[in-house]
Design a protein around this motif. Structure first.
Motif, PDB file in Angstrom:
ATOM      1  N   HIS A   1       0.923  -1.154   0.083  1.00 36.61           N
ATOM      2  CA  HIS A   1       0.206   0.174  -0.207  1.00 36.61           C
ATOM      3  C   HIS A   1       0.790   1.316  -0.283  1.00 36.61           C
ATOM      4  N   PHE A   2       0.763   2.059  -1.071  1.00 37.45           N
ATOM      5  CA  PHE A   2       1.508   3.401  -1.347  1.00 37.45           C
ATOM      6  C   PHE A   2       0.297   4.637  -1.148  1.00 37.45           C
ATOM      7  N   ALA A   3       0.776   5.764  -0.797  1.00 37.39           N
ATOM      8  CA  ALA A   3      -0.204   7.029  -0.757  1.00 37.39           C
ATOM      9  C   ALA A   3       0.776   8.207  -0.925  1.00 37.39           C
ATOM     10  N   VAL A   4       0.042   9.105  -1.070  1.00 37.67           N
ATOM     11  CA  VAL A   4       0.687  10.587  -1.305  1.00 37.67           C
ATOM     12  C   VAL A   4      -0.265  11.398   0.076  1.00 37.67           C
ATOM     13  N   ILE A   5       0.441  12.000   0.901  1.00 40.83           N
ATOM     14  CA  ILE A   5      -0.215  12.639   1.971  1.00 40.83           C
ATOM     15  C   ILE A   5       0.133  14.231   1.658  1.00 40.83           C
ATOM     16  N   GLY A   6      -0.993  14.836   2.143  1.00 41.40           N
ATOM     17  CA  GLY A   6      -0.877  16.510   1.993  1.00 41.40           C
ATOM     18  C   GLY A   6      -2.184  17.172   2.198  1.00 41.40           C
TER      19      GLY A   6
ATOM     20  N   GLY B   1       4.808   2.735   1.911  1.00 40.68           N
ATOM     21  CA  GLY B   1       5.518   3.791   1.483  1.00 40.68           C
ATOM     22  C   GLY B   1       4.664   4.912   1.086  1.00 40.68           C
ATOM     23  N   PHE B   2       5.276   6.431   1.114  1.00 44.16           N
ATOM     24  CA  PHE B   2       4.291   7.132   0.904  1.00 44.16           C
ATOM     25  C   PHE B   2       5.265   8.656   0.454  1.00 44.16           C
ATOM     26  N   ASN B   3       4.596   9.171  -0.571  1.00 43.94           N
ATOM     27  CA  ASN B   3       4.960  10.466  -0.890  1.00 43.94           C
ATOM     28  C   ASN B   3       4.525  11.494   0.051  1.00 43.94           C
ATOM     29  N   VAL B   4       5.381  12.708   0.251  1.00 41.05           N
ATOM     30  CA  VAL B   4       4.955  13.903   1.115  1.00 41.05           C
ATOM     31  C   VAL B   4       4.697  15.107   0.227  1.00 41.05           C
ATOM     32  N   THR B   5       3.679  15.868   0.160  1.00 43.20           N
ATOM     33  CA  THR B   5       3.609  16.968  -0.462  1.00 43.20           C
ATOM     34  C   THR B   5       3.323  18.200   0.464  1.00 43.20           C
ATOM     35  N   VAL B   6       3.176  19.620  -0.059  1.00 37.06           N
ATOM     36  CA  VAL B   6       2.906  20.453   0.947  1.00 37.06           C
ATOM     37  C   VAL B   6       1.625  20.262   1.722  1.00 37.06           C
TER      38      VAL B   6
END
Length: 270
Positions: A3-8, A57-62
């Motif tokens: 499971h992957f994601a982007v948070i922001g 794992g995940f990406n991080v944005t503003v």
């Protein structure tokens, strides 16, 4: 299943799920990728809950690229230099933070042409993305780099002590614009498509200067439109977006995703 994601926050506009899902399907991985909005005033509670979930794992944005750091167990040396994290991976030793923005941008820039010691590089802006771009460029290229920003002190703080790079005012950058062979626009000016704003005047821009903007939506910002009218070579932020995403997916999975498929998925979503 991974499971992957982007948070922001905000996050509804993010095209990362479209791009990563296309890459995951092409690689035939047993994985998914979603958007997760975390409340800014509840970040401490919500990030702890998120890290305790089944996310791999995940990406991080503003606005969380700096805020995430205290919650991680290790920081990659390049991300530590940047002071910002955009990619996080779970491992047996805990959570590790990385920054793929700078290297992703550099990959995209070199698609246009190789960098040379004879280049003169101007970076406009001194925010989180610009620091990663500056550091990646300074590692790869011996050409001098100049940073300009509305707040000069912030630009000065970005410079590496071991290099002789300079920070200058926006007014000086405008006056000296013809000296630069590569100009990189890293501010948010251009995101608002209702205003034809520029971070600085391109009146003195020389023909065939390589002009890049890290914004990818719209694909051609007012800044790039103005540069194109001056017969510059232009590049939008799509290459950076795709490459940083591909590097993140490689960190999580060890696979090398197809960047062409990722890019087309983003273009199809407009």
């Amino acid at each position: 299943m991974k499971h992957f994601a982007v948070i922001g926050n905000p996050i509804a506009h993010s095209l990362s799920p479209v791009m990563h899902t296309a890459a995951i399907e092409a690689l035939q991985l047993d994985a998914d990728y979603t958007r997760v909005k975390l409340e800014i005033d509840q970040f401490d509670l919500e990030i702890r809950r998120f890290l305790a979930s089944e996310i791999d794992g995940f990406n991080v944005t503003v606005p969380f690229k700096e805020k995430i750091i205290p919650y991680l167990d290790q920081i990659d040396p390049f991300a530590a230099k940047c002071g910002a994290v955009n990619t996080v991976k779970r491992s047996d030793t805990g959570w590790t933070g990385y920054n793929t923005d700078g290297y992703g941008f550099l990959e995209g820039l070199e698609e246009k042409r190789p960098l040379s010691i004879d280049d003169r590089i101007l970076i406009i802006g001194a925010g989180g993305a610009s620091k990663g771009i500056y550091l990646a460029l300074s590692e790869k290229c011996e050409a001098p780099i100049t940073v300009t920003n509305r707040t000069l002190e912030k630009a000065e703080q970005m410079l590496a002590a071991e290099r002789s790079d300079r920070a200058i005012s926006l007014e000086e950058a405008e006056a000296r614009l013809a000296e630069f062979t590569i100009i990189i626009q890293t501010t948010s000016v251009g995101l608002d498509q209702t205003h034809f704003d520029l971070p600085l005047s391109l009146e003195s821009l020389k023909k065939d200067t390589l002009v890049a903007d890290i914004i990818y939506n719209p694909l051609k910002t007012p800044f790039l439109q103005a540069a194109e009218q001056k017969q510059a070579i232009i590049q939008n932020g799509l290459a950076m977006f795709v490459n940083q995403g591909a590097l993140a997916l490689s960190i999580w999975t060890g696979e090398n995703p197809n960047r062409a498929i990722m890019k087309q998925a983003v273009l199809n979503s407009f």
